[in-house]
Write an enzyme that holds these catalytic residues in place. Sequence first.
Site, PDB file in Angstrom:
ATOM      1  N   HIS A 117       0.836  -1.204   0.000  1.00 58.76           N
ATOM      2  CA  HIS A 117       0.000   0.000   0.000  1.00 58.76           C
ATOM      3  C   HIS A 117       0.869   1.252   0.000  1.00 58.76           C
ATOM      4  O   HIS A 117       0.686   2.151  -0.842  1.00 58.76           O
ATOM      5  CB  HIS A 117      -0.903  -0.020   1.235  1.00 58.76           C
ATOM      6  N   GLU A 118       1.810   1.313   0.939  1.00 53.47           N
ATOM      7  CA  GLU A 118       2.657   2.510   1.026  1.00 53.47           C
ATOM      8  C   GLU A 118       3.582   2.613  -0.190  1.00 53.47           C
ATOM      9  O   GLU A 118       3.915   3.719  -0.629  1.00 53.47           O
ATOM     10  CB  GLU A 118       3.464   2.497   2.322  1.00 53.47           C
ATOM     11  N   HIS A 151       1.786   4.496  -2.803  1.00 51.78           N
ATOM     12  CA  HIS A 151       1.942   5.941  -2.599  1.00 51.78           C
ATOM     13  C   HIS A 151       3.313   6.396  -3.086  1.00 51.78           C
ATOM     14  O   HIS A 151       3.446   7.431  -3.754  1.00 51.78           O
ATOM     15  CB  HIS A 151       1.819   6.271  -1.108  1.00 51.78           C
ATOM     16  N   GLU A 194      -4.664   7.814  -2.962  1.00 48.97           N
ATOM     17  CA  GLU A 194      -5.149   6.528  -2.470  1.00 48.97           C
ATOM     18  C   GLU A 194      -5.494   5.568  -3.607  1.00 48.97           C
ATOM     19  O   GLU A 194      -5.418   4.353  -3.445  1.00 48.97           O
ATOM     20  CB  GLU A 194      -6.368   6.725  -1.558  1.00 48.97           C
TER      21      GLU A 194
END
Length: 509
Positions: free
Chosen positions: A272-273, A276, A302
Site C-alpha cells: 500500500h505505502e 503511494h 489513495e
Amino acid sequence: MTSTVQSPTSTYERLISHARELALLRSTESLLEWDDRTKLPPAGGPYRAEQVSYLAGFIHRHQTAPQVGEWLAELADGPLAADSHSDTGAVIRNLKRDYDKKTKLPQALVEELAKIRTLGQQVWAEARKANDFARFLPLLERTIELKRQEAAALGYDDVPYDALLDEYEPGEKTANVRRVLAELREQLVPLVQAIVESGQRPNLEILKRSFPVAAQDTFGRRAAELIGFDFTAGRLDTTDHPFCTTNGPRDVRLTTRYFERFLPSALFSTLHEAGHGIYEQGLPAENFGLPTGEAVSLGIHESQSRMWENLVGRSRAFWEHLYPEAQRSFSESLADVPLDDFYFAINDARPSLIRVEADEATYNLHIMVRFELEQALLEDDLRVADLPAAWRAKYREYLGIEPPDDADGVLQDVHWSAGLIGYFPTYSLGNLYASQLFEQAQQVLGDLPAMFRRGEFQPLRDWLRQHLHQHGRRYSPPELIERITGQPLSHDALMRHLRNKFTPLYGLA
C-alpha cells in the site's frame, strides 16, 4: 528614467523561486515529522513539537507574505495564466488557490495546530499501547476545537466539513461524498451479506504461523521493488501506523509494522505505502515544490496505493508469479500450503475490527463509520468523550461486530491525533478511482493478469506515470479521471471488481 514595472515573465520567475524555497522548508518539516514517528527518543517529543510549531509558523508567514499576493494578482489575469492547464497556468492557478486559503488562517492557529498535531500523535501512540482513551481525550478535544476554528476561518457554503474535506480533495463537497458512499453501500451490503451467508471460509491459520520479522522485511522490500518502488530514492522503516512521506524529489520514505504471527499486516501495508511512493517517484522531479510536481489529491493518491495493494497485490496472477519465492522465504510456514489456500486466505472477506487489515469487500464500511463520526464531532453533535461508545454503536450497525476495547476500536487510527479531519473519505474515493483506472489500463494495455504472472509490472506503472503521475495538479481530480477513463466518478467499476473476485471465491450465484 527607467521603469520599475516587472514583466509577467520576471514576476513568474520570482513566484517560482519563492515556491521552491517553500518546498525546502516544507520538506524539512516533513523530515522532522518522519523522524518523530520512526526514530525520535520518547523524551524528545515535547521539544520536537516546539520545533514543528515554529517551522509551521515560519512557513505560514512566508507563504502568505503580501508580496506573494501581489505577484499572483498581477499574473492571474495575464497571458501566462490564460490556459489554466498549461505549465504556467496550472502553477499560477493552484498557487493562487493555496494563497487564498492560507491567508484566511491566523498565524497563531497554524502554529497551535502544528504543535497539537505533533503532541497528539505522541500521546495517541502511548494511549493505544495502554488501551487508555482517557489519556488521549484532552488532546483530541483540543484538536477538534482547533479544526472547528480552521473550518470557520476558511469558510464554507454548506457545512463545516466542506472546508476540511477541500484540503485533501480539492473542490469536493460533503454532500457529494455522502451520495456516492450511499450508492456504494446500497450494493455493497448485500454482497457482504451473501459472502457471510455462503458458509465458506478460508483457513486463516496458515497466515498466523511463524513469519520471522527479518524475513518479512526482506520479502516486503522485494515485493515493493518488484512493482516499481525505487529504493535508491526511498527507504522502508517501522512505525506505529504505516505511512508514506516525501522529503525531497528523490527521497520518499515508506513505513510499515510487523507482527511475527500475522503475515498480511506488514506485507500489504508495505505494498500500500509503496503504491503511494511510486506515485511520488513518478511526479516530475524537476517540478518539485511546484503544483505541476505535486499530487493532485489524496483521493487520487489513495487510488495508487489501493491499486497496487489490492487490484495487483491481492490478485491471483500476482501470486502465481511471487508465491514460489514466498514459499522459499517462509519455508517452515508456507512450504505445505497450496497457492489456492493462500490466495483464499489473503482474500478472506468478513466483518472485522481493524480498518488497515480489512478486506476489499468490507473496507469501505470502515470508512463510512469514520466519515459519519467526524462530521458529528465537527458539528458538535457528538461529544469527544462519547466517541468510544458511538464508535461501538456504528460498528454494530455497519459491520455487525463490536470492538472489545478502545485499542482495536476508536484508538486504532492515527488520523485524528494528527488533526486529519476530512481525510478518511479519500480512502473510499481512492478505491473508486483505482477500479476505474485499472479497468481503463486493462482495455489499453491488454491482459494485465498475464503480465503479472510473468512478473511484468512496469507496463502498468509506466501507463500510470504517463497518464496520471506526470500531470501533478494540472487537472482537478474529476477532470483527471474523466480525461483518463472517459467516465466521471462512479461506484460501478469497483462493484464489478468485487463481484468478479468474490463470486467464485465464495461460490455466490
